[in-house]
Design an enzyme around this catalytic site. Structure first.
Site, PDB file in Angstrom:
ATOM      1  N   GLY A  51       8.751   3.541  -0.053  1.00 27.05           N
ATOM      2  CA  GLY A  51       9.643   4.612   0.353  1.00 27.05           C
ATOM      3  C   GLY A  51      11.067   4.300  -0.048  1.00 27.05           C
ATOM      4  N   SER A  52      11.996   5.092   0.463  1.00 24.80           N
ATOM      5  CA  SER A  52      13.398   4.947   0.083  1.00 24.80           C
ATOM      6  C   SER A  52      14.003   3.638   0.570  1.00 24.80           C
ATOM      7  CB  SER A  52      14.211   6.117   0.651  1.00 24.80           C
ATOM      8  OG  SER A  52      13.747   7.350   0.164  1.00 24.80           O
ATOM      9  N   PHE A  53      13.534   3.133   1.706  1.00 24.84           N
ATOM     10  CA  PHE A  53      14.163   1.970   2.310  1.00 24.84           C
ATOM     11  C   PHE A  53      13.279   0.731   2.353  1.00 24.84           C
ATOM     12  CE2 PHE A  53      15.947   5.711   4.650  1.00 24.84           C
ATOM     13  CZ  PHE A  53      17.126   5.756   3.932  1.00 24.84           C
ATOM     14  N   ILE A 110       0.817  -1.220   0.000  1.00 26.69           N
ATOM     15  CA  ILE A 110       0.000   0.000   0.000  1.00 26.69           C
ATOM     16  C   ILE A 110       0.850   1.269   0.000  1.00 26.69           C
ATOM     17  CG2 ILE A 110      -2.033  -1.066   1.044  1.00 26.69           C
ATOM     18  CD1 ILE A 110      -1.143   0.016   3.745  1.00 26.69           C
ATOM     19  N   GLY A 111       2.177   1.123   0.004  1.00 22.04           N
ATOM     20  CA  GLY A 111       3.039   2.296  -0.040  1.00 22.04           C
ATOM     21  C   GLY A 111       4.485   1.900  -0.243  1.00 22.04           C
ATOM     22  N   ASP A 141       8.732  17.643   7.134  1.00 21.20           N
ATOM     23  CA  ASP A 141       8.455  17.017   5.834  1.00 21.20           C
ATOM     24  C   ASP A 141       6.960  16.962   5.546  1.00 21.20           C
ATOM     25  OD1 ASP A 141       9.291  15.918   3.427  1.00 21.20           O
ATOM     26  OD2 ASP A 141       9.242  13.857   4.172  1.00 21.20           O
ATOM     27  N   LYS A 171       5.244  -1.333   8.196  1.00 21.49           N
ATOM     28  CA  LYS A 171       6.325  -0.689   7.446  1.00 21.49           C
ATOM     29  C   LYS A 171       7.559  -1.564   7.563  1.00 21.49           C
ATOM     30  CE  LYS A 171       8.372   3.918   6.912  1.00 21.49           C
ATOM     31  NZ  LYS A 171       8.300   5.317   7.417  1.00 21.49           N
ATOM     32  N   LYS A 183       8.883  -0.852   2.047  1.00 17.76           N
ATOM     33  CA  LYS A 183       7.490  -0.766   1.630  1.00 17.76           C
ATOM     34  C   LYS A 183       6.568  -0.801   2.842  1.00 17.76           C
ATOM     35  CE  LYS A 183       8.545  -2.976  -2.758  1.00 17.76           C
ATOM     36  NZ  LYS A 183       8.240  -4.029  -3.741  1.00 17.76           N
TER      37      LYS A 183
END
Length: 430
Positions: free
Chosen positions: A107-109, A104-105, A222, A127, A111
């Protein structure tokens, strides 16, 4: 005359819409790229590196190889590099406790995955981060900062909560609230912009969350639509605390160059010390985007966008006077004159733009959200980007090898971290 005027207006509108669509497409493709990746690409662009503004911001005089592309292998992590999950850890948890259902998402490092706990039958957003990627980019402090902030904010209604965390030899797992109303960014993509009452509601809940973080001496740093979720009822939930800075008191400053390009405040671009008012600049940028469809100083040319942020006057059309006054205060280029510089959240809270908001009712979720995602249940993924949900779930994330002890104590974490090579070579997790 009226017919001609209307026809001309229609032609102009259509032409402008075509241009706007092109801008939006480019914008959507670029903005998911993190600041580190953006700077890395910028450093490799010989034309961009010659631009005086770029040289000033990045302090580079010629193209250089980004650190992460160095061919020399990194030495094995020392015990001081181990990631200790602290009091959030659950030493008995393991990946095989969960059914990992959907991505569902990203990122840099790693999912974010929708997962169902096998014993509890509860749904969570898990995460999952690759330790190797974290160490390679030397981001251990940001991961620890995120964990620390998550531990502090579990009781605030507009901040995502951490249930527990654990680790395997090569991955970190953060078990979070599952929020399935979609990213604010996703809804802006679909609707382009919001009417002022809807934007006011979201801005109020966001401001409440930021004010709470500031009360804990945390600067968020952010804020952007991708980090703002809607819950199943339509309330705001802030997530992703990796860039938070702790221990920043009312008059305290920091100087790390970080954030997302479209939302960087002028003082950050100037590489000057900045304080918690950087969050109020970002709130102004997000509110502007909700009302107009793009960030306030956006350009497809990043150097031009940075120049706009630093020098271009704010242009505001077709909004109420109270919205105009708020945006002018939040997007004040001089941070010492910015709304919130003196009394922080209290200045935002008392602004006339929010005069219709009962803040006690807001914090207690007694105000009906202007938009209801109408999700039918945890498995309803209609508000998640198909780019994520159509991606297969990596098989490695649910494995709990008997040879690996899942723990978060300092000594055991060191052993697990040094043994991360157990990951299957075909694993396409990242």
């Amino acid at each position: 005359m009226t017919v001609k005027t209307e026809a001309a207006r229609s032609t102009l509108t259509y032409s402008r819409m075509r241009g706007m669509v092109a801008i939006l497409i480019a914008f959507m493709k670029q903005r998911r790229m993190g600041l580190n990746d953006f700077i890395q690409k910028l450093a490799n662009n010989s034309y961009a590196c010659k631009h005086p503004e770029v040289q000033s911001y990045l302090k580079i005089s010629q193209p250089q190889e980004p650190e992460l592309m160095n061919a020399n292998p990194s030495p094995p992590p020392s015990p001081s590099q181990q990631i200790n999950l602290g009091p959030s850890s659950n030493p008995h948890a393991k990946p095989s406790d969960f059914h990992f259902l959907k991505v569902i998402g990203k990122g840099s490092f790693g999912k974010v995955l929708l997962a169902r706990h096998k014993a509890e039958e509860a749904f969570y957003a898990v995460k999952v981060l690759q330790k190797k990627a974290i160490l390679k980019k030397k981001e251990e402090k940001h991961i620890m900062s995120e964990r620390n902030v998550l531990l502090k904010n579990v009781k605030h209604p507009f901040l995502v909560g951490l249930h527990f965390s654990f680790q395997t030899a090569d991955k970190l797992y953060f078990v979070l609230d599952y929020i399935n109303g979609g990213e604010l960014f996703y809804h802006l993509q679909r609707e382009r912009c919001f009417l002022e009452p809807r934007a006011r509601f979201y801005a109020a809940e966001i401001a409440s969350a930021l004010g709470y973080l500031h009360s804990l001496n945390i600067v968020y740093r952010d804020l952007k639509p991708e980090n703002i979720l809607l819950d199943s009822q339509g309330h705001i939930v802030l997530t992703d605390f990796g860039l938070c800075k702790e221990n920043i008191e009312h008059n305290g400053t920091t100087s790390t160059f970080c954030g997302t390009p479209e939302y960087l405040a002028p003082e950050v671009l100037h590489k000057q010390p900045y304080d918690r008012t950087v969050d109020w600049w970002c709130l102004g940028a997000v509110l502007y985007e909700m009302l107009y469809g793009l960030p306030p100083f956006y350009s497809r040319n990043t150097a031009e966008m940075y120049d706009n942020i630093l020098n271009k006057p704010l242009q505001l059309k077709n909004i109420t006077n109270s919205a105009r006054h708020l945006l002018e205060g939040l997007l004040q280029k001089d941070r010492t004159k910015r709304l919130g510089a003196k009394d922080d959240f209290m200045e935002i809270k008392s602004h006339i733009f929010f005069s219709l908001i009962n803040w006690d009712d807001l914090i207690n979720k007694k105000i009906t959200p202007p938009f209801n995602p109408n999700v039918s249940g945890p498995s309803d993924l209609r508000h998640f980007d198909p780019e994520f949900t159509e991606e297969p779930v990596p098989s490695s994330i649910g494995r709990s090898p008997d040879s690996i002890l899942v723990t978060a104590s300092v000594k055991e974490a060191a052993e697990a971290f040094l043994g991360f090579s157990y990951a299957p070579p075909m694993d396409s997790f990242l």
